[in-house]
Write a protein that holds these residues in place. Structure first.
Motif, PDB file in Angstrom:
ATOM      1  N   THR A  32       4.218  13.983 -11.013  1.00 52.98           N
ATOM      2  CA  THR A  32       4.763  14.079 -12.363  1.00 52.98           C
ATOM      3  C   THR A  32       3.814  14.847 -13.274  1.00 52.98           C
ATOM      4  OG1 THR A  32       5.915  11.971 -12.062  1.00 52.98           O
ATOM      5  CG2 THR A  32       5.633  12.752 -14.313  1.00 52.98           C
ATOM      6  N   LYS A  33       2.509  14.535 -13.178  1.00 54.61           N
ATOM      7  CA  LYS A  33       1.535  15.265 -13.993  1.00 54.61           C
ATOM      8  C   LYS A  33       1.550  16.742 -13.658  1.00 54.61           C
ATOM      9  CE  LYS A  33      -2.348  13.253 -13.258  1.00 54.61           C
ATOM     10  NZ  LYS A  33      -3.795  12.937 -13.391  1.00 54.61           N
ATOM     11  N   LYS A  34       1.592  17.036 -12.364  1.00 57.10           N
ATOM     12  CA  LYS A  34       1.552  18.433 -11.948  1.00 57.10           C
ATOM     13  C   LYS A  34       2.803  19.180 -12.384  1.00 57.10           C
ATOM     14  CE  LYS A  34       0.107  21.131  -7.953  1.00 57.10           C
ATOM     15  NZ  LYS A  34      -0.345  21.061  -6.541  1.00 57.10           N
ATOM     16  N   LEU A  35       3.946  18.510 -12.267  1.00 62.29           N
ATOM     17  CA  LEU A  35       5.195  19.161 -12.639  1.00 62.29           C
ATOM     18  C   LEU A  35       5.244  19.454 -14.131  1.00 62.29           C
ATOM     19  CD1 LEU A  35       7.830  17.247 -10.485  1.00 62.29           C
ATOM     20  CD2 LEU A  35       6.892  19.504 -10.085  1.00 62.29           C
ATOM     21  N   HIS A  36       4.860  18.445 -14.934  1.00 63.20           N
ATOM     22  CA  HIS A  36       4.966  18.609 -16.377  1.00 63.20           C
ATOM     23  C   HIS A  36       3.816  19.416 -16.974  1.00 63.20           C
ATOM     24  CE1 HIS A  36       8.524  16.183 -17.020  1.00 63.20           C
ATOM     25  NE2 HIS A  36       8.029  15.246 -16.236  1.00 63.20           N
ATOM     26  N   SER A  37       2.780  19.665 -16.166  1.00 61.88           N
ATOM     27  CA  SER A  37       1.680  20.491 -16.670  1.00 61.88           C
ATOM     28  C   SER A  37       1.927  21.971 -16.423  1.00 61.88           C
ATOM     29  CB  SER A  37       0.364  20.078 -15.996  1.00 61.88           C
ATOM     30  OG  SER A  37       0.417  20.334 -14.605  1.00 61.88           O
TER      31      SER A  37
ATOM     32  N   GLN B 206       0.830  -1.198   0.000  1.00 61.60           N
ATOM     33  CA  GLN B 206       0.000   0.000   0.000  1.00 61.60           C
ATOM     34  C   GLN B 206       0.868   1.253   0.000  1.00 61.60           C
ATOM     35  OE1 GLN B 206      -2.641  -0.591   3.442  1.00 61.60           O
ATOM     36  NE2 GLN B 206      -4.360  -0.563   2.001  1.00 61.60           N
ATOM     37  N   ARG B 207       1.933   1.209   0.798  1.00 62.03           N
ATOM     38  CA  ARG B 207       2.827   2.368   0.866  1.00 62.03           C
ATOM     39  C   ARG B 207       3.478   2.610  -0.485  1.00 62.03           C
ATOM     40  NH1 ARG B 207       6.226   1.750   5.901  1.00 62.03           N
ATOM     41  NH2 ARG B 207       7.294   0.155   4.692  1.00 62.03           N
ATOM     42  N   ASP B 208       3.893   1.530  -1.132  1.00 67.06           N
ATOM     43  CA  ASP B 208       4.485   1.668  -2.460  1.00 67.06           C
ATOM     44  C   ASP B 208       3.459   2.184  -3.467  1.00 67.06           C
ATOM     45  OD1 ASP B 208       6.807   0.760  -1.396  1.00 67.06           O
ATOM     46  OD2 ASP B 208       6.607  -1.294  -2.146  1.00 67.06           O
ATOM     47  N   GLU B 209       2.254   1.638  -3.378  1.00 70.01           N
ATOM     48  CA  GLU B 209       1.203   2.075  -4.298  1.00 70.01           C
ATOM     49  C   GLU B 209       0.859   3.545  -4.073  1.00 70.01           C
ATOM     50  OE1 GLU B 209      -1.416   2.061  -7.334  1.00 70.01           O
ATOM     51  OE2 GLU B 209       0.022   0.491  -6.778  1.00 70.01           O
ATOM     52  N   GLN B 210       0.806   3.930  -2.803  1.00 67.96           N
ATOM     53  CA  GLN B 210       0.536   5.328  -2.493  1.00 67.96           C
ATOM     54  C   GLN B 210       1.626   6.231  -3.051  1.00 67.96           C
ATOM     55  OE1 GLN B 210       0.626   6.266   1.671  1.00 67.96           O
ATOM     56  NE2 GLN B 210      -0.485   8.192   1.421  1.00 67.96           N
ATOM     57  N   LYS B 211       2.866   5.789  -2.888  1.00 73.15           N
ATOM     58  CA  LYS B 211       3.966   6.598  -3.401  1.00 73.15           C
ATOM     59  C   LYS B 211       3.935   6.651  -4.928  1.00 73.15           C
ATOM     60  CE  LYS B 211       7.413   6.502   0.266  1.00 73.15           C
ATOM     61  NZ  LYS B 211       6.551   6.069   1.357  1.00 73.15           N
ATOM     62  N   ARG B 212       3.617   5.513  -5.548  1.00 73.45           N
ATOM     63  CA  ARG B 212       3.521   5.518  -7.014  1.00 73.45           C
ATOM     64  C   ARG B 212       2.406   6.440  -7.494  1.00 73.45           C
ATOM     65  NH1 ARG B 212       5.117  -0.037  -6.628  1.00 73.45           N
ATOM     66  NH2 ARG B 212       2.951  -0.662  -6.293  1.00 73.45           N
ATOM     67  N   SER B 213       1.272   6.396  -6.780  1.00 71.94           N
ATOM     68  CA  SER B 213       0.163   7.269  -7.156  1.00 71.94           C
ATOM     69  C   SER B 213       0.534   8.738  -6.974  1.00 71.94           C
ATOM     70  CB  SER B 213      -1.080   6.936  -6.320  1.00 71.94           C
ATOM     71  OG  SER B 213      -1.504   5.615  -6.548  1.00 71.94           O
ATOM     72  N   MET B 214       1.166   9.016  -5.822  1.00 75.11           N
ATOM     73  CA  MET B 214       1.579  10.394  -5.590  1.00 75.11           C
ATOM     74  C   MET B 214       2.651  10.813  -6.578  1.00 75.11           C
ATOM     75  SD  MET B 214       1.526  10.847  -1.441  1.00 75.11           S
ATOM     76  CE  MET B 214       1.755  12.605  -1.601  1.00 75.11           C
ATOM     77  N   MET B 215       3.548   9.876  -6.914  1.00 69.92           N
ATOM     78  CA  MET B 215       4.586  10.186  -7.887  1.00 69.92           C
ATOM     79  C   MET B 215       3.965  10.501  -9.244  1.00 69.92           C
ATOM     80  SD  MET B 215       7.944  10.398  -8.038  1.00 69.92           S
ATOM     81  CE  MET B 215       8.536   9.330  -6.744  1.00 69.92           C
ATOM     82  N   PHE B 216       2.934   9.728  -9.600  1.00 70.30           N
ATOM     83  CA  PHE B 216       2.257   9.981 -10.864  1.00 70.30           C
ATOM     84  C   PHE B 216       1.584  11.349 -10.856  1.00 70.30           C
ATOM     85  CE2 PHE B 216      -1.671   9.590 -13.436  1.00 70.30           C
ATOM     86  CZ  PHE B 216      -1.071   9.433 -14.676  1.00 70.30           C
TER      87      PHE B 216
ATOM     88  N   ILE C 164      12.941   8.917  -3.912  1.00 69.90           N
ATOM     89  CA  ILE C 164      13.354  10.317  -3.783  1.00 69.90           C
ATOM     90  C   ILE C 164      14.200  10.736  -4.980  1.00 69.90           C
ATOM     91  CG2 ILE C 164      14.645  11.953  -2.365  1.00 69.90           C
ATOM     92  CD1 ILE C 164      13.897  10.216   0.066  1.00 69.90           C
ATOM     93  N   THR C 165      15.083   9.841  -5.432  1.00 70.48           N
ATOM     94  CA  THR C 165      15.903  10.147  -6.610  1.00 70.48           C
ATOM     95  C   THR C 165      15.027  10.343  -7.843  1.00 70.48           C
ATOM     96  OG1 THR C 165      17.724   8.841  -5.671  1.00 70.48           O
ATOM     97  CG2 THR C 165      17.825   9.354  -8.019  1.00 70.48           C
ATOM     98  N   MET C 166      14.022   9.467  -8.013  1.00 71.47           N
ATOM     99  CA  MET C 166      13.098   9.629  -9.138  1.00 71.47           C
ATOM    100  C   MET C 166      12.345  10.941  -9.054  1.00 71.47           C
ATOM    101  SD  MET C 166      11.554   5.755  -9.380  1.00 71.47           S
ATOM    102  CE  MET C 166      10.205   6.320 -10.405  1.00 71.47           C
ATOM    103  N   LEU C 167      11.909  11.295  -7.834  1.00 70.25           N
ATOM    104  CA  LEU C 167      11.195  12.559  -7.648  1.00 70.25           C
ATOM    105  C   LEU C 167      12.084  13.737  -8.010  1.00 70.25           C
ATOM    106  CD1 LEU C 167       8.777  14.197  -6.626  1.00 70.25           C
ATOM    107  CD2 LEU C 167       9.715  13.993  -4.313  1.00 70.25           C
ATOM    108  N   ALA C 168      13.341  13.699  -7.547  1.00 69.09           N
ATOM    109  CA  ALA C 168      14.265  14.793  -7.844  1.00 69.09           C
ATOM    110  C   ALA C 168      14.551  14.880  -9.346  1.00 69.09           C
ATOM    111  CB  ALA C 168      15.561  14.606  -7.060  1.00 69.09           C
ATOM    112  N   ASP C 169      14.725  13.718 -10.011  1.00 69.11           N
ATOM    113  CA  ASP C 169      14.961  13.727 -11.459  1.00 69.11           C
ATOM    114  C   ASP C 169      13.747  14.268 -12.214  1.00 69.11           C
ATOM    115  OD1 ASP C 169      17.512  12.752 -11.219  1.00 69.11           O
ATOM    116  OD2 ASP C 169      16.956  10.655 -11.535  1.00 69.11           O
ATOM    117  N   THR C 170      12.562  13.856 -11.776  1.00 75.05           N
ATOM    118  CA  THR C 170      11.336  14.373 -12.405  1.00 75.05           C
ATOM    119  C   THR C 170      11.249  15.882 -12.230  1.00 75.05           C
ATOM    120  OG1 THR C 170      10.198  12.286 -11.951  1.00 75.05           O
ATOM    121  CG2 THR C 170       8.828  14.204 -12.442  1.00 75.05           C
ATOM    122  N   ALA C 171      11.548  16.332 -11.005  1.00 77.17           N
ATOM    123  CA  ALA C 171      11.525  17.768 -10.752  1.00 77.17           C
ATOM    124  C   ALA C 171      12.584  18.492 -11.577  1.00 77.17           C
ATOM    125  CB  ALA C 171      11.747  18.030  -9.262  1.00 77.17           C
TER     126      ALA C 171
END
Length: 769
Positions: free
Chosen positions: A315-320, A302-312, A428-435
């Motif tokens: 990502t949408k918010k950042l790229h929009s 669930q924690r991973d799924e939550q993080k994946r959902s939040m990451m998604f 966190i690394t993925m989040l930073a790279d996305t950002a």
């Protein structure tokens, strides 16, 4: 057949009403399998007693004439037989104490004619059933708990169900469950069956949880599967005084021979745990181990799924978004949501961009950059995690990487012992790279917008020049456009003044009424700008003296305006916020400064050409055409006006006596007297030869006569050699009709003619003899 239950106050004995009730329940479930029609006699009693001999439940067959006593002096190792001659009855009782959850005695009261061996055989069969029903009761208790846990796989719900169900199975106990989260390298906050929670969560968080876990695990062995008070100093380990008032047991939850958590059971020390209870606790936790493991695994999923959902979503918010501030704000806020137990800082290089967000600048000084985790992560372009026992327990720095470089660092830290496993570091690394990618895209978009603004500004300056715009208007336009382009508060353009021997502001925003003069210092930033011809970029002037006292200055950019190898001026951009300008802004201003210099030079040349077209080369006065145009404009605007036509007396004699050079100097002197003796709104012009003219807008005849007399007197006293002038004055009134310019000049010329033929050095009015 009817039921009859014997209840008796047992005081402070171990067999409390809680256990007697369950013993009676097991008895009744067992009795239905072995009673009529298999009973030994047509009348009699079957009863169950606790380990102290107190009868807790009984059932009768037929109508016995004898009764069951409330207490029997039973022996734990012998069969009890008692013959009652008076009632013609026999009581036989056998112990059921070993390997059962609810120990006690099974007995019968039969007619005396029933043999003892028959009664014993009957009781042995019933004992077997009694044991099976107890086993069934235990299995049902555990299986119902497993079923309840399986219906809701959430760890919180599962563990709360476990502690509540277990507390209901024992007498006056408090149950506390602790699960070790290996991925987080710490104990998951505990669950308790009691609202009065003696185990303080904050205390647990402050401790080294892995150390506590390892010390407890080390106490278990094949021979010791449950820990008791005498096995481990749990009170000293947890530093909790509350444990001194309780008896407790610790039983492990294990999965694949690995302990994944504990069930801590506490009760008042006046009621110590029995061996049967200890066995039940171990059996309960052993059976629930896989369920706890599945719930913990489900929690991680669930924690991973939550993080994946939040990451998604992140990502949408950042790229929009194409706004740099919006992108970085989203990075900070969403990182705090993902890791609420950690503090979040954003480090940015000064070259990246300007923002009002709370960011930290890098320090790359020798030694400091080596110890600064974020500076290392920025320079090495990789995620770095450091653990320590100081103010920060853990610090993680992830670089904001784009395709063109590293723009900053996302730093997470905590003063509490938090473990960041490999997957969390990867998140966190993925989040930073996305950002970093989103930031780069937003920055490229802003750069393209800036380039478009620059081109529009250059185009606008070109069009303004083609409109014959005045130099002051052009400078005002440039300062306004530069302020808009760089989103800054103030813009100033300075130019060299020979009169002041300093650089004077020829255009400025916000300080129009305050004269700004910059002297060239012997050292410092302004010296570098004006002498060394070096541009200035200051991120924060807080640490140095203010370069422009008239402004609230924290950020500053200044670029010299070069001409013929010299600094002819400078452009200053000023803002009250620190870190307002980026290096890209700095280079952009340097490029625009060249275009500004060209525009200003062209406007100056254009103004000079216009001045030459409308002025006399010798005297510097306006020419006849300009004078005509001014009179026509005045006749459209004013209600009256006066024209003074002037002639230098005996000018031919001056040329013959002193030469033409002196004659030219006399004309220049007379022109200077005229300009000094009239208003700025009046127009002085050279009419031709030694004749000059002055037009006085909105001035009637009497005032014009006074002005002409003043011109005559000043000329006579100010010229060397001294000369005199003759003046003819003509005035027009709107109410009398507006004459043509030629007619006005003819009237003034006639008045001048009379003045010259009347002795010269005098003033004559048109229309008056």
């Amino acid at each position: 057949m009817k039921k009859h239950t014997v209840d008796q106050n047992c005081g402070e004995i171990e067999s409390s009403y809680f256990y007697r009730e369950r013993l009676a329940h097991i008895f009744r479930d067992s009795f239905q399998f072995i009673f009529s029609p298999f009973f030994l006699a047509d009348r009699g009693w079957v009863f169950v007693a606790d380990r102290h001999g107190y009868v807790v439940a009984c059932e009768k067959a037929g109508q016995p004439e004898f009764d069951v006593k409330p207490f029997y002096p039973l022996h734990p190792e012998k069969m009890y037989i008692q013959n009652n001659v008076e009632e013609d009855s026999r009581t036989v009782c056998v112990p059921v104490l070993q390997d059962v959850w609810f120990p006690g005695y099974i007995g019968v009261v039969l007619p005396a004619c029933i043999e003892e061996r028959c009664a014993f055989s009957f009781l042995q069969g019933m004992t077997a059933v009694f044991r099976l029903i107890q086993e069934q009761y235990i299995s049902k208790t555990i299986s119902s708990c497993i079923k309840a846990v399986s219906q809701n796989m959430g760890l919180n719900s599962a563990m709360q169900t476990i502690v509540r169900r277990f507390a209901e199975s024992l007498y006056q106990v408090e149950c506390i469950a602790v699960v070790f989260d290996e991925e987080q390298d710490g104990m998951v906050p505990h669950w308790s069956s009691s609202e009065q929670n003696w185990l303080c969560r904050e205390t647990m968080k402050m401790r080294n949880l892995r150390k506590i876990y390892e010390q407890i695990v080390s106490q278990f062995s094949v021979e010791r599967n449950v820990l008791r008070r005498e096995d481990i100093d749990i009170q000293g380990l947890l530093e909790l005084e509350e444990l001194s008032e309780a008896d407790w047991l610790i039983s492990p939850f294990d999965y694949n021979d690995k302990i994944i958590g504990f069930l801590v059971v506490l009760r008042d020390k006046n009621f110590p745990f029995t061996d049967e209870e200890q066995k039940f606790i171990f059996r309960f936790t052993k059976a629930l181990g896989p369920s706890v493991h599945n719930s913990a695994l489900y929690m991680r999923v669930q924690r991973d799924e939550q993080k994946r959902s939040m990451m998604f979503e992140i990502t949408k918010k950042l790229h929009s978004s194409i706004n740099v501030n919006d992108v970085l704000h989203a990075v900070i806020e969403n990182t705090k949501k993902l890791y609420p137990e950690m503090q979040v800082d954003l480090w940015l290089s000064h070259d990246s961009f300007s923002t009002k967000l709370p960011v930290k600048p890098f320090s790359f000084s020798t030694g400091e950059s080596k110890s600064n985790v974020s500076a290392r992560a920025f320079m090495e372009a990789r995620t770095i995690i450091v653990k320590s026992w100081g103010k920060r327990s853990v610090t993680l720095a992830a670089p904001l990487r784009g395709k063109q470089g590293v723009y900053g660092v996302l730093e997470l830290y905590s003063d509490k012992p938090i473990s960041l496993p490999a997957r969390e570091i990867e998140y966190i690394t993925m989040l930073a790279d996305t950002a970093g990618n989103a930031f780069e895209n937003a920055q490229l978009y802003q750069q393209s917008c800036h380039l478009i603004k620059e081109l529009l500004l250059i185009d606008e300056m070109t069009r303004q020049l083609n409109k014959n715009i005045k130099l002051n208007d052009l400078l005002t336009f440039i300062t306004r456009k530069l302020t808009e382009t760089f989103r800054t508060e103030h813009c100033c353009i300075f130019s060299w003044s020979e009169e002041e021997k300093a650089y004077v502001a020829c255009a400025s925003t916000g300080q129009e009424n305050v004269p700004l003069v910059l002297r060239i210092p012997e050292a410092g930033k302004l010296h570098d700008l004006f002498v060394k011809k070096e541009s200035i970029l200051i991120a924060d002037t807080k640490e140095i003296d203010s370069l422009l006292p008239s402004f609230s200055c924290r950020s500053l950019m200044a670029v010299p305006l070069m001409g013929k190898g010299q600094v002819e001026g400078a452009i200053f951009l000023i803002d009250s916020q620190p870190n307002r300008y980026t290096f890209d802004d700095f280079k952009r201003l340097e490029m625009l400064a060249r275009h500004v210099k060209v525009a200003v030079t062209n406007a100056s040349l254009h103004a000079e050409v216009e001045r030459m077209v409308i002025t006399d080369n010798l005297t510097g006065l306006y020419n006849r055409k300009y004078l005509y145009d001014c009179i026509r404009h005045s006749q459209q605007r004013d209600i009256c006006g006066s024209l003074i036509l002037i002639d230098v007396d005996y000018f031919k004699n001056i040329n013959d006596t002193y030469g033409h050079q002196i004659g030219d100097e006399i004309l220049i002197q007379v022109a200077e007297v005229l300009v000094a003796s009239i208003r700025t709104s009046d127009v002085a012009a050279r009419w031709g030869g030694e004749e000059m003219a002055v037009y006085l807008p909105a001035v009637q005849e009497d005032i014009a006569h006074q002005v002409a007399e003043r011109l005559r007197m000043n000329t006579m006293s100010s010229t060397r050699p001294a000369v005199t002038i003759s003046c003819g004055v003509a005035t027009w009134l709107k109410e009398n009709g507006i004459p043509s310019v030629e007619r006005l000049f003819q009237q003034a010329d006639e008045a001048l003619y009379r003045a010259k033929h009347s002795g010269r050095n005098q003033v004559c009015l048109a229309g008056k003899v």
